[in-house]
Design an enzyme around this catalytic site. Structure first.
Site, short mmCIF file in Angstrom:
data_model
loop_
_atom_site.label_atom_id
_atom_site.label_comp_id
_atom_site.label_asym_id
_atom_site.label_seq_id
_atom_site.Cartn_x
_atom_site.Cartn_y
_atom_site.Cartn_z
N LYS A 23 1.01 -4.40 2.13
CA LYS A 23 0.24 -3.46 0.83
C LYS A 23 0.53 -3.20 -0.86
CE LYS A 23 1.13 -0.27 1.14
NZ LYS A 23 3.00 0.51 0.45
N TYR A 66 -3.54 4.04 1.82
CA TYR A 66 -3.54 4.64 3.19
C TYR A 66 -4.75 5.78 3.68
CZ TYR A 66 0.89 2.84 3.92
OH TYR A 66 2.17 2.38 3.95
#
Ligand code: NAD
Length: 372
Positions: free
Chosen positions: A141, A226
């Site tokens: 990510k 996140y």
């Protein structure tokens, strides 16, 4: 400590169907989502691309614990790392590549999965090259630095008939999944409010994370993602709009990328998420407030590799300290063996990139509300 972690992880993995006793210990986990309920047979080979902090600090050690996949190849531009890690992980020279000869990995039958752990701006190129070599891909990510690149990655994997998954380890973490499962249970109605924050004080001013060309953005791309993830999995909804505000205390260090961003997301049910990300201080929490019984779920810390703590309706959560990366890679390998992908799919990564672009757009428009 290591033995205890390993035991906890094995107990957790026992949920794949091997142990009913273990399932009773962790009734909050949805094992069907995690492993599709099926145990895989073939232990898949993984090539790590980019031997930096995360690859060698977390992923390679985790691959010593995995049951369904193992480290079989390394890709690095640094000969000294090739020598050191080749020895340490017992990888033969024939299985060590550099960025020039990387495409020769197509001929290596010991590599089933290429795991891209490079700076963000390199994710798209190496994912597409791996897909063209016929390998399944796990990409860290944020999956890329733009929606456009993310779509190209998904298309390349589809065209080559390989799978694409993103390194969203918290999809396999029991603490975060306890919240997901509570939302899905509907026991206290819908989530009405999410507060998600993730930030830290960044050090070295010369690192790639502070260069727009390498990182794509600052704290938002790195750890704000996140919070987007948490708000999405905690509500089980997709945001319909974002509003964002940017703050900068050091215009020199953060000349190219964002330092601190707060933002709000609205969800179709009316739920609201209020989020913060920063490279200027430590903050790490996830709070979800539900419709009924004044019920709250709280995790803090919520997103780091271990030591997560929290409560669900005031009751402490205790799943031990499982190895998130081992759980993630095992779940992904099992999914591949079963001809599918986990919830951490390329499309999941693309959705976060769309939200990140909307957040940057809101900031560029003086904190206007941007619809998704
Ligand atoms: P890092 O700087 O420690 O490692 C990056 C690696 O890429 C290094 O080995 C470096 O040599 C190599 N590299 C190749 N070409 C490079 C170039 N042109 N410039 C700079 N480095 C180059 O970074 P990291 O912390 O390991 O992060 C790598 C990726 O993993 C990032 O996308 C990051 O977001 C992701 N990450 C994910 C997690 C997670 O919890 N899922 C945690 C940390 C990092």
């Amino acid at each position: 400590m290591k033995d205890e972690n390993s035991l906890n992880r094995r107990r957790f993995l026992g949920l794949t169907g091997k142990s009913i006793g273990a399932a009773a210990m962790f009734p909050l986990l949805n094992t069907k989502d995690l492993f599709g309920g099926i145990k895989s047979e073939k232990q898949l080979g993984i090539a790590l691309v980019g031997l930096g902090g995360y690859a060698m600090g977390q992923l390679a050690p985790a691959l010593k614990e995995t049951e369904h996949c193992k480290l079989t190849a390394l890709v690095t531009g640094t000969p000294s790392k090739a020598e050191r890690y080749g020895k340490e992980y017992d990888i033969p020279e024939s299985h060590i590549y550099n960025y020039e000869n990387f495409d020769e990995i197509v001929d290596n039958p010991d590599v089933d999965i290429v795991y891209v752990v490079l700076p963000n701006s390199m994710h798209a190129e190496y994912t597409i090259r791996a897909a063209n070599a016929g390998k399944h891909v796990i990409c860290e990510k944020p999956m890329a630095v733009s929606v456009e690149e993310s779509e190209q990655m998904i298309a390349a994997c589809k065209a080559n008939n390989v799978t694409l998954q993103i390194g969203y380890r918290l999809h396999f973490d029991p603490y975060n999944q306890a919240i997901v499962n509570h939302t899905k249970s509907g026991k206290n109605g819908l989530p009405k409010y999410v507060n998600a924050e993730f930030g830290f004080t960044i050090g070295n001013p010369n690192q790639w994370r502070l260069k727009k060309a390498m990182a794509g953005g600052g704290a938002m791309m790195d750890v704000g993602i996140y919070c987007i993830q948490a708000a999405r999995y905690a509500t089980q909804e997709e945001p319909v709009s974002v509003t964002a505000q940017e703050f900068k205390t050091d215009a020199v260090k953060f000349a190219e990328v964002d330092e601190t961003i707060t933002w709000q997301m609205e969800f179709p049910s009316g739920a609201v998420a209020n989020c913060n990300t920063t490279y200027n201080f430590r903050t790490e929490r996830l709070q979800v407030s539900y419709e009924r019984n004044n019920f709250q779920a709280i995790l803090s810390p919520a997103y780091i590799y271990g030591g997560l703590k929290g409560t669900l309706g005031g009751e402490p959560l205790d799943f031990g300290n499982p190895n998130q990366q081992a759980l993630q890679m095992d779940a992904m390998a099992v999914a591949i063996n079963n001809g599918t992908v986990t919830s951490a799919s390329g499309e999941e990564g693309l959705q976060d990139m769309k939200i990140i672009e909307a957040i940057y757009k809101s900031i560029a428009m003086n904190s206007a509300r941007v619809e998704l």
